[in-house]
Design a protein around this motif. Sequence first.
Motif, PDB file in Angstrom:
ATOM      1  N   ARG A 143       6.535   8.276  -4.858  1.00  0.00           N
ATOM      2  CA  ARG A 143       7.587   9.295  -5.043  1.00  0.00           C
ATOM      3  C   ARG A 143       8.536   9.388  -3.847  1.00  0.00           C
ATOM      4  NH1 ARG A 143       3.381  13.631  -7.366  1.00  0.00           N
ATOM      5  NH2 ARG A 143       3.125  12.686  -9.403  1.00  0.00           N
ATOM      6  N   VAL A 144       8.165   8.752  -2.733  1.00  0.00           N
ATOM      7  CA  VAL A 144       9.020   8.754  -1.541  1.00  0.00           C
ATOM      8  C   VAL A 144      10.006   7.593  -1.669  1.00  0.00           C
ATOM      9  CG1 VAL A 144       9.037   8.539   0.977  1.00  0.00           C
ATOM     10  CG2 VAL A 144       7.150   9.727  -0.160  1.00  0.00           C
ATOM     11  N   PRO A 145      11.286   7.838  -1.413  1.00  0.00           N
ATOM     12  CA  PRO A 145      12.268   6.753  -1.538  1.00  0.00           C
ATOM     13  C   PRO A 145      11.886   5.534  -0.685  1.00  0.00           C
ATOM     14  CG  PRO A 145      13.372   8.847  -1.212  1.00  0.00           C
ATOM     15  CD  PRO A 145      11.903   9.095  -1.020  1.00  0.00           C
ATOM     16  N   TYR A 146      12.175   4.357  -1.218  1.00  0.00           N
ATOM     17  CA  TYR A 146      11.794   3.092  -0.573  1.00  0.00           C
ATOM     18  C   TYR A 146      12.321   2.996   0.859  1.00  0.00           C
ATOM     19  CZ  TYR A 146      11.232  -1.893   0.257  1.00  0.00           C
ATOM     20  OH  TYR A 146      10.895  -3.100   0.787  1.00  0.00           O
ATOM     21  N   ASP A 147      13.590   3.323   1.080  1.00  0.00           N
ATOM     22  CA  ASP A 147      14.151   3.194   2.427  1.00  0.00           C
ATOM     23  C   ASP A 147      13.450   4.105   3.430  1.00  0.00           C
ATOM     24  OD1 ASP A 147      15.327   5.408   1.143  1.00  0.00           O
ATOM     25  OD2 ASP A 147      17.143   5.271   2.375  1.00  0.00           O
ATOM     26  N   GLU A 148      13.002   5.254   2.977  1.00  0.00           N
ATOM     27  CA  GLU A 148      12.264   6.162   3.860  1.00  0.00           C
ATOM     28  C   GLU A 148      10.894   5.580   4.222  1.00  0.00           C
ATOM     29  OE1 GLU A 148      10.752  10.793   3.826  1.00  0.00           O
ATOM     30  OE2 GLU A 148      12.470  10.217   2.577  1.00  0.00           O
ATOM     31  N   ARG A 149      10.240   4.948   3.246  1.00  0.00           N
ATOM     32  CA  ARG A 149       8.944   4.297   3.516  1.00  0.00           C
ATOM     33  C   ARG A 149       9.109   3.164   4.514  1.00  0.00           C
ATOM     34  NH1 ARG A 149       7.341   2.468  -2.057  1.00  0.00           N
ATOM     35  NH2 ARG A 149       9.192   3.469  -2.807  1.00  0.00           N
ATOM     36  N   MET A 150      10.164   2.362   4.358  1.00  0.00           N
ATOM     37  CA  MET A 150      10.383   1.236   5.265  1.00  0.00           C
ATOM     38  C   MET A 150      10.725   1.721   6.674  1.00  0.00           C
ATOM     39  SD  MET A 150       9.565  -1.411   3.675  1.00  0.00           S
ATOM     40  CE  MET A 150       8.337  -0.405   2.845  1.00  0.00           C
ATOM     41  N   ARG A 151      11.447   2.818   6.788  1.00  0.00           N
ATOM     42  CA  ARG A 151      11.726   3.392   8.124  1.00  0.00           C
ATOM     43  C   ARG A 151      10.430   3.830   8.781  1.00  0.00           C
ATOM     44  NH1 ARG A 151      16.252   5.799   5.704  1.00  0.00           N
ATOM     45  NH2 ARG A 151      15.133   7.756   5.473  1.00  0.00           N
ATOM     46  N   ALA A 152       9.515   4.390   7.994  1.00  0.00           N
ATOM     47  CA  ALA A 152       8.223   4.815   8.538  1.00  0.00           C
ATOM     48  C   ALA A 152       7.421   3.621   9.040  1.00  0.00           C
ATOM     49  CB  ALA A 152       7.437   5.578   7.478  1.00  0.00           C
ATOM     50  N   VAL A 153       7.433   2.517   8.278  1.00  0.00           N
ATOM     51  CA  VAL A 153       6.712   1.310   8.704  1.00  0.00           C
ATOM     52  C   VAL A 153       7.351   0.748   9.965  1.00  0.00           C
ATOM     53  CG1 VAL A 153       6.189  -1.088   8.087  1.00  0.00           C
ATOM     54  CG2 VAL A 153       5.874   0.730   6.402  1.00  0.00           C
ATOM     55  N   ALA A 154       8.684   0.662   9.986  1.00  0.00           N
ATOM     56  CA  ALA A 154       9.399   0.083  11.132  1.00  0.00           C
ATOM     57  C   ALA A 154       9.225   0.914  12.394  1.00  0.00           C
ATOM     58  CB  ALA A 154      10.865  -0.075  10.800  1.00  0.00           C
ATOM     59  N   SER A 155       9.069   2.200  12.249  1.00  0.00           N
ATOM     60  CA  SER A 155       8.964   3.058  13.431  1.00  0.00           C
ATOM     61  C   SER A 155       7.637   2.881  14.166  1.00  0.00           C
ATOM     62  CB  SER A 155       9.152   4.527  13.057  1.00  0.00           C
ATOM     63  OG  SER A 155       8.039   4.996  12.310  1.00  0.00           O
ATOM     64  N   HIS A 156       6.674   2.224  13.535  1.00  0.00           N
ATOM     65  CA  HIS A 156       5.373   2.018  14.172  1.00  0.00           C
ATOM     66  C   HIS A 156       5.197   0.593  14.678  1.00  0.00           C
ATOM     67  CE1 HIS A 156       4.019   5.972  13.249  1.00  0.00           C
ATOM     68  NE2 HIS A 156       4.293   5.814  11.990  1.00  0.00           N
ATOM     69  N   GLY A 157       6.272  -0.156  14.777  1.00  0.00           N
ATOM     70  CA  GLY A 157       6.180  -1.561  15.185  1.00  0.00           C
ATOM     71  C   GLY A 157       6.475  -1.813  16.612  1.00  0.00           C
ATOM     72  N   VAL A 164       0.846  -1.198   0.000  1.00  0.00           N
ATOM     73  CA  VAL A 164       0.000   0.000   0.000  1.00  0.00           C
ATOM     74  C   VAL A 164       0.877   1.243   0.000  1.00  0.00           C
ATOM     75  CG1 VAL A 164      -1.643   1.338   1.379  1.00  0.00           C
ATOM     76  CG2 VAL A 164      -1.991  -1.119   1.050  1.00  0.00           C
ATOM     77  N   LEU A 165       1.908   1.232   0.825  1.00  0.00           N
ATOM     78  CA  LEU A 165       2.816   2.384   0.849  1.00  0.00           C
ATOM     79  C   LEU A 165       3.517   2.567  -0.492  1.00  0.00           C
ATOM     80  CD1 LEU A 165       4.443   2.129   4.377  1.00  0.00           C
ATOM     81  CD2 LEU A 165       2.870   3.878   3.558  1.00  0.00           C
ATOM     82  N   ASP A 166       3.880   1.465  -1.130  1.00  0.00           N
ATOM     83  CA  ASP A 166       4.527   1.560  -2.443  1.00  0.00           C
ATOM     84  C   ASP A 166       3.637   2.286  -3.438  1.00  0.00           C
ATOM     85  OD1 ASP A 166       6.820   0.285  -1.651  1.00  0.00           O
ATOM     86  OD2 ASP A 166       6.260  -1.668  -2.471  1.00  0.00           O
ATOM     87  N   GLY A 167       2.333   1.963  -3.422  1.00  0.00           N
ATOM     88  CA  GLY A 167       1.419   2.607  -4.355  1.00  0.00           C
ATOM     89  C   GLY A 167       1.056   4.023  -3.965  1.00  0.00           C
ATOM     90  N   ALA A 168       0.833   4.244  -2.689  1.00  0.00           N
ATOM     91  CA  ALA A 168       0.368   5.552  -2.236  1.00  0.00           C
ATOM     92  C   ALA A 168       1.485   6.590  -2.190  1.00  0.00           C
ATOM     93  CB  ALA A 168      -0.280   5.422  -0.856  1.00  0.00           C
ATOM     94  N   PHE A 169       2.709   6.124  -1.953  1.00  0.00           N
ATOM     95  CA  PHE A 169       3.821   7.064  -1.798  1.00  0.00           C
ATOM     96  C   PHE A 169       4.967   6.699  -2.735  1.00  0.00           C
ATOM     97  CE2 PHE A 169       1.553   6.861   2.254  1.00  0.00           C
ATOM     98  CZ  PHE A 169       1.228   8.203   2.427  1.00  0.00           C
TER      99      PHE A 169
END
Length: 66
Positions: free
Chosen positions: A52-66, A45-50
């Motif tokens: 334009r945001v670099p992949y590593d930044e998206r994964m940091r956002a997901v990891a920070s909520h775990g 979902v993050l890949d599709g919705a964001f």
Amino acid sequence: MQSAHTPFQATSLPADDPRFMAALDLQIAQMRRVLELMAPTAADVLDGAFARVPYDERMRAVASHG
């Protein structure tokens, strides 16, 4: 046709009941498992919705909520 099962009834446990912490730990473990199972979908979902945001930044956002 009659069911052989008794209807489910949830009851509240008072916090001072010795079973309370065990029930709470079980529920937390179950919720963590659901989140683990949802994690790949969340990344898609993050890949599709964001896109334009670099992949590593998206994964940091997901990891920070775990």
